[in-house]
Scaffold this active site. Structure first.
Site, PDB file in Angstrom:
ATOM      1  N   LYS A   1      30.779 -49.052 -21.528  1.00  0.00           N
ATOM      2  CA  LYS A   1      30.815 -48.600 -20.130  1.00  0.00           C
ATOM      3  C   LYS A   1      29.751 -47.538 -19.853  1.00  0.00           C
ATOM      4  CE  LYS A   1      35.405 -50.186 -19.094  1.00  0.00           C
ATOM      5  NZ  LYS A   1      35.776 -50.747 -20.416  1.00  0.00           N
TER       6      LYS A   1
HETATM    7  C1  PLP Z   1      36.129 -52.051 -20.617  1.00  0.00           C
HETATM    8  C2  PLP Z   1      36.036 -52.643 -21.978  1.00  0.00           C
HETATM    9  C3  PLP Z   1      36.075 -54.044 -22.195  1.00  0.00           C
HETATM   10  C4  PLP Z   1      36.290 -55.030 -21.070  1.00  0.00           C
HETATM   11  O1  PLP Z   1      35.213 -55.096 -20.188  1.00  0.00           O
HETATM   12  P1  PLP Z   1      35.346 -55.810 -18.761  1.00  0.00           P
HETATM   13  O2  PLP Z   1      34.119 -55.468 -18.031  1.00  0.00           O
HETATM   14  O3  PLP Z   1      36.583 -55.197 -18.132  1.00  0.00           O
HETATM   15  O4  PLP Z   1      35.526 -57.272 -18.986  1.00  0.00           O
HETATM   16  C5  PLP Z   1      35.936 -54.511 -23.487  1.00  0.00           C
HETATM   17  N1  PLP Z   1      35.773 -53.667 -24.528  1.00  0.00           N
HETATM   18  C6  PLP Z   1      35.745 -52.323 -24.366  1.00  0.00           C
HETATM   19  C7  PLP Z   1      35.600 -51.455 -25.559  1.00  0.00           C
HETATM   20  C8  PLP Z   1      35.856 -51.759 -23.093  1.00  0.00           C
HETATM   21  O5  PLP Z   1      35.818 -50.419 -22.938  1.00  0.00           O
END
Ligand code: PLP
Length: 494
Positions: free
Chosen positions: A132
């Site tokens: 993120k």
């Molecule tokens: C947020 C997250 C996901 C999922 O991502 P999306 O964009 O919601 O599909 C997968 N792995 C980790 C470690 C995350 O923080």
């Protein structure tokens, strides 16, 4: 470049703000006023000559090239300055010792056998050790820039059970014009995640530990969002995964992964993406629609398999809270996928009336069925394959086994979400098409399961050794909407 809502009503008056929105207009917002999600009116295209030229670029320069196709209303020099400030080896410094931090998202070949190739692309070397940061760090700089231009303020209010909240706080800390009020369930996050968030001492970051569970936090956010007067007066916003700028920033690393894994544009690659809200893989879909030669986009889910079910059967069936599993890859624990509507819009031929009808059915009947079977809501699922989508699912036992196998076979420790990705990717390997798995977090964040799988702790990147011992700043509060409103009001001074 302008943006449309997936639910835009063509018969609505043209003064409807969703009908001619530019990038800056939708940057600070979430949903379109009609409840839909924003998408470009048409996808900008990338030529072979451009791809050739982009092979030589640094990550920041590549980001500028991709961003400027979408943010046509921001001067290129400003975009360039923002991207160059964001994508630096200092920000993405948590690379493994044998990785290049300067690559920002370094690739590593795990396996190459009989023409099949499995590659890992590290997206979790930013400040909070999860993917993120890739988009959120840019968003922090974009928000500060946009707010300064408008002489405006924004108070981000959200709830987190871990990853999103800390990525938002690390992106917005110290940014002028922005404050973050983040609710989390008191004493329910891991010690590491708690320390990551609560050790921030920046005066614009407000951690609120709610005496309750995550659902109580979310209910408080909903209650505040429904109070339009309060929201307007206190300039309340969010940074959830439907934010369009986040999706665009994520498209950049698909280009980067493709360019790093190939030598010429007649080659294709596939991606496997550990998925929750469909935000990450939606960016892959956008990159593919722009003309990036992506063969397959493989959705990997955990026990919460809403998306795997859709991509196998054409049935989208959201889960109830009681049906949502709490798993060891918790950032993929979702009951419905908030970005999925963007793909559905393309799948049904960009027909907003269809999208409105289908998502109205989600509200009334808990889902829809595009399988084309008798009694279904449509037959568009047959076209999903044209967009390259495949899927698979992984359970706790499989994720633990995958962490072990990857440590044994390739000598690196991966986190639980990435393990779901590798497990599913291996089911979709094809000769002659490299499969790139997106690494969405570092193992240190989910140490409990690493300990279970390997019998030893995950290594922590430098600087995180004693994070739990740092002084913490947070406010404990009962799950009381009036109390949180009073707290926000007192701290915004608006
Ligand atoms: C947020 C997250 C996901 C999922 O991502 P999306 O964009 O919601 O599909 C997968 N792995 C980790 C470690 C995350 O923080």
């Amino acid at each position: 470049m302008h943006y449309v809502s997936t639910r835009a009503d063509a018969s609505a008056p043209s003064s409807d703000s969703s009908s001619a929105a530019q990038f800056s207009d939708i940057l600070l917002g979430g949903l379109a006023p009609d409840g839909g999600l924003y998408l470009p009116a048409e996808y900008p295209q990338v030529t072979g000559a451009e791809l050739d030229a982009w092979r030589k670029l640094s990550y920041a320069d590549l980001a500028i090239e991709v961003l400027k196709k979408f943010a046509t209303d921001i001067p290129e020099a400003d975009l360039a300055a923002l991207a160059r400030r964001t994508y630096t080896p200092e920000v993405y410094r948590n690379a493994r010792p044998d990785e290049s931090a300067a690559a920002i998202t370094p690739l590593r070949t795990l396996e190459e056998e009989g023409g099949k190739k499995l590659v890992l692309q590290a997206l979790s070397n930013g400040p909070t050790l999860a993917f993120k940061d890739m988009a959120m760090q840019l968003l922090g700089n974009l928000f500060e820039y946009a707010l300064a231009k408008q002489d405006a303020q924004l108070n981000i209010f959200g709830a987190t059970s871990g990853d999103t909240g800390s990525a938002a706080e690390y992106a917005m800390r110290g940014k002028r014009g922005v404050r973050v009020f983040m609710l989390s369930p008191h004493k329910k996050m891991s010690a590491f995640q708690t320390a990551q968030m609560f050790s921030l001492q920046d005066p614009n970051i407000f951690n609120i530990a709610v005496e309750g569970v995550f659902d109580d936090c979310q209910d408080m956010v909903k209650a505040v969002s429904n109070d339009l007067e309060f929201k307007a007066r206190h300039k309340i916003g969010t940074v959830n995964s439907i934010n369009w700028a986040r999706v665009v920033a994520q498209a950049v690393y698909y280009f980067r992964g493709y360019l790093a894994a190939t030598t010429s544009n007649d080659q294709k690659v596939s991606f496997t993406v550990p998925s929750g809200n469909f935000g990450n893989i939606c960016a892959g879909h956008i990159a593919r629609m722009m003309g990036l030669p992506i063969d397959k986009l493989v959705v990997a889910t955990n026990e919460n398999d809403v998306l795997d079910e859709f991509f196998r059967t054409g049935v989208y069936r959201v889960r109830k809270s009681a049906e949502t599993h709490h798993t060891s890859s918790p950032s993929m624990d979702i009951s419905k996928a908030s970005n999925f509507e963007r793909f559905v819009y393309d799948l049904v031929g960009r027909d907003p009336a269809r999208v409105r009808a289908l998502f109205a059915k989600v509200e009334t009947d808990g889902g829809f069925d595009l399988s084309g079977q008798p009694g279904s809501d449509g037959d568009e699922f047959a076209k999903a394959a044209q967009y390259g989508f495949k899927s698979g699912k992984s359970t706790h036992a499989e994720r633990v086994q995958t962490i072990r196998d990857v440590a044994d076979d390739y000598g690196i420790v991966i986190d639980t979400h990435t393990a779901d990705g590798i497990k599913v990717a291996k089911e979709h390997l094809e000769e002659g098409v490299p499969m790139i798995v997106l690494e969405t977090a570092l193992a240190a964040k989910f140490n409990e399961t690493i300990l279970e799988a390997l019998g030893e702790d995950a290594e922590r990147p430098a600087g995180f050794e004693d994070i739990e011992a740092l002084p913490q700043k947070f406010t404990v509060m009962p799950p009381d909407v009036d109390k949180v409103k009073a707290y926000i009001a007192a701290n915004t001074g608006l």
